[in-house]
Structure formats: C-alpha cells, structure tokens
Design an enzyme around this catalytic site. Sequence first.
Site, PDB file in Angstrom:
ATOM      1  N   SER A 166     -13.862  -3.985   0.549  1.00 13.79           N
ATOM      2  CA  SER A 166     -14.565  -3.297  -0.533  1.00 13.79           C
ATOM      3  C   SER A 166     -16.075  -3.515  -0.485  1.00 13.79           C
ATOM      4  O   SER A 166     -16.688  -3.875  -1.494  1.00 13.79           O
ATOM      5  CB  SER A 166     -14.018  -3.723  -1.905  1.00 13.79           C
ATOM      6  OG  SER A 166     -14.399  -2.805  -2.903  1.00 13.79           O
ATOM      7  N   TYR A 201       0.827  -1.200   0.000  1.00 17.97           N
ATOM      8  CA  TYR A 201       0.000   0.000   0.000  1.00 17.97           C
ATOM      9  C   TYR A 201       0.870   1.262   0.000  1.00 17.97           C
ATOM     10  O   TYR A 201       1.656   1.496   0.927  1.00 17.97           O
ATOM     11  CB  TYR A 201      -0.931   0.029   1.203  1.00 17.97           C
ATOM     12  CG  TYR A 201      -2.019  -1.025   1.199  1.00 17.97           C
ATOM     13  CD1 TYR A 201      -2.251  -1.832   0.080  1.00 17.97           C
ATOM     14  CD2 TYR A 201      -2.827  -1.226   2.315  1.00 17.97           C
ATOM     15  CE1 TYR A 201      -3.244  -2.783   0.079  1.00 17.97           C
ATOM     16  CE2 TYR A 201      -3.834  -2.177   2.321  1.00 17.97           C
ATOM     17  CZ  TYR A 201      -4.037  -2.965   1.208  1.00 17.97           C
ATOM     18  OH  TYR A 201      -5.024  -3.919   1.211  1.00 17.97           O
TER      19      TYR A 201
END
EC number: 1.1.1.-
Length: 404
Positions: free
Chosen positions: A285, A131
């Site tokens: 998500s 990330y």
Amino acid sequence: MQVSIACTEQNLRSRSSEDRLCGPRPGPGGGNGGPVGGGHGNPPGGGGPSSKSRAAVVPRPPAPAGALRESTGRGTGMKYRNLGKSGLRVSCLGLGTWVTFGSQISDETAEDLLTVAYEHGVNLFDTAEVYAAGKAERTLGNILKSKGWRRSSYVITTKIFWGGQAETERGLSRKHIIEGLQGSLDRLQLEYVDIVFANRSDPNSPLEEIVRAMTYVINQGLALYWGTSRWSAAEIMEAYSMARQFNLIPPVCEQAENHFFQREKVEMQLPELYHKIGVGSVTWSPLACGLITSKYDGRVPDTCKATVKGYQWLKEKVQSEEGKKQQARVMDLLPTARQLGCTVAQLAIAWCLRSEGVSSVLLGVSSAEQLMEHLGSLQVLSQLTPQTVVEIDALLGNKSHSKK
C-alpha cells in the site's frame, strides 16, 4: 512475555549472519539447507561434522553491515535486492493481487498486468488465500500455467490466516497452516510457494506450534521460506528466538503497510530487526489505497478501490477529517514531484524504497498504464537526495523519531 532484543546480542555475536539465517551448511547427504527431506538439524545417519572437519572450514568474509546488495537487471532496469539477509533475490518492486485479481479487474486485464510486470523484470508476485475468497490465487495460477514461464524465474508468495467459514479454516493452528497452504497450492496449480506468510498474529495458537508448522511445510517442500505479516517487532523477535531455541526455521521477512502516512514501524522498528536477526521488509500500500495519487481531491471516483464492494471503510477514511488533511499534504507534494519530473505516485513509491531494510514494495494496479507509471519510480529513487527527503519530511510533518 517480554522479549528483549538486547538479550540475544551475546548469542548473535558468536554466529555469522549466514549461520544465523540458515544454520550449519549440510553435507552431501542433505540436512539443514534444503526444504525437502530432513529437518534443519544434522543429516540423517550422522552426528554432525567432527571437530577436525569444523576446524578446516574457512568462513567467507561477512558482507558490509546493513548493506542491501542491489543489482540492476540487464535490459529491464529493474533493481534486485536480497530478501532480508536470506539469499533469495527479489525485484524491489513486486505485483500484488489484493482487491484487483478475481475482483476489481477481468482475468484478461490481470494477464496483461502480469505479463507487463514480468517482461519489465518484476519477479515477485504476492497473493493470499483470503483475496477474493480464493479467486485471486486461481486467477494467478491460471495465468502462470498459460504463460509457461520457468518456475525458477519468479517468486510466488501467499498468506495464510482467513481460509473459510469453519472454525478450523482460519487462524494459525498447525492444522490450518498445513491445510490452508495445500489449498493455496491447489488453486495456484503449483508444487510450492517461495514464501508463505502468517497473515497476522494469532493469540489462539501457541507460538511454538506456529513456528513448528512453518518449519514442517518448508521441510515438506511446500514452501521455501516463511515470513510474518502485520506482526509486531516483539512477536517477530519471539518467533526468531523460539526457532533458535528448538532448532527450527525462523521467519525471513515481515510484510508491513508503509506510505507517507504510515511510517513508524518500517522506519523505527523493523530496521533494528534487520540488523540484529536479518528479517527484511516487504511493504504494501505505498499509495495508501490510492489516496496519495491525488486522484481523490475531495471526492471518491468510481474507479478507485474505495468504491469496491466490501471497502466502505476506505471510502469513510478518505472522507474523514484526517483523510482530508492527508489529501492536503499530498497536494503540497506536487511541486516537489514536478521538480523531480515525476508524478506524486512515483515519488511516493520511490520514497518507500529508500527505507532501510526494505527488500521490495508491492504495487496494486488495475491497468497496464498505471503499472508502467509505477515502474517509473525506479528512475526517481536515484534523485531522492538527503536534502529532498528532508524537504518531504518537513511537508508531511510526521517524521518518526527514536524514543531512546
């Protein structure tokens, strides 16, 4: 290699769920249960408990089959569940750092988000070595250090696979699992993470090597548990079988994408693993990168993830024919959300939480206001009656069905 869930059932019948997940309990000298010191075999210096001492052990009554024991935090209203069938208790809503930390938002905003989440009972914070090229872990680590919260009061997870440009800095080789996790710990400024995930399967690394490396980092105290992310059900079962064959540590959970338009794996495949071998689900998500908030409405706002550098694929997905059809279905859900007195985003998150075997749903937010809205999904969960779920399924038109 074909792995059958059915072929392991005979072995599982002879073990309690606790024994399957943790192995035999250690004696006073260490051994199986702890992450530091010996492995998961008998304690050093002994040949294991005698048949006489084994006969004296009275097993605890088993927990109700399929039950995720849920509790509610005092003062926060946050709900907590076991991570799979392990003993680790995690908040059913966690905070993710993908796209946001070290990239889309400032460090000050990231600190605000972490503080609000923690104060409202969130104890699960998820990141990965990839990330923002490691910046997300650094930002998270700096915030945790400045806050001074008790390390025992929160759960940190990170994921290993993509660590750098060199051939040896990615994948799931023993070398990269160990060195990659050590790098993550340096950036996080922590002695250990609670869960380390294999951030996809690796066809170039033998499965036995992966399971042995994960067992090693746990025995060295660098992690307490390990899990998988984006692995197939067959791969997870094979890893579990490998661990049991060689007296190693099996994975405890799978990280999987789950939302209105991505549901088969979490609804049809993972519940069977949960019941058979205790592997739970941490899903991510829930809003399909913002698609389910209805904020797109045929266009891509400047503030959404689809405009972030490197996420052109998301913009193309939103503007595709399939994306437009999905947006239309989201709009169809608005009356249901209004009837329940919530937003579409809250409805979508609560819908993910109702799935069997789901321990926690990771939230991706860029403001404290958005975070507070998403935390409100806990109040919606109790309103999702079977009839409401049937109505949602009818509107979506994509309910998963068993192939049996």
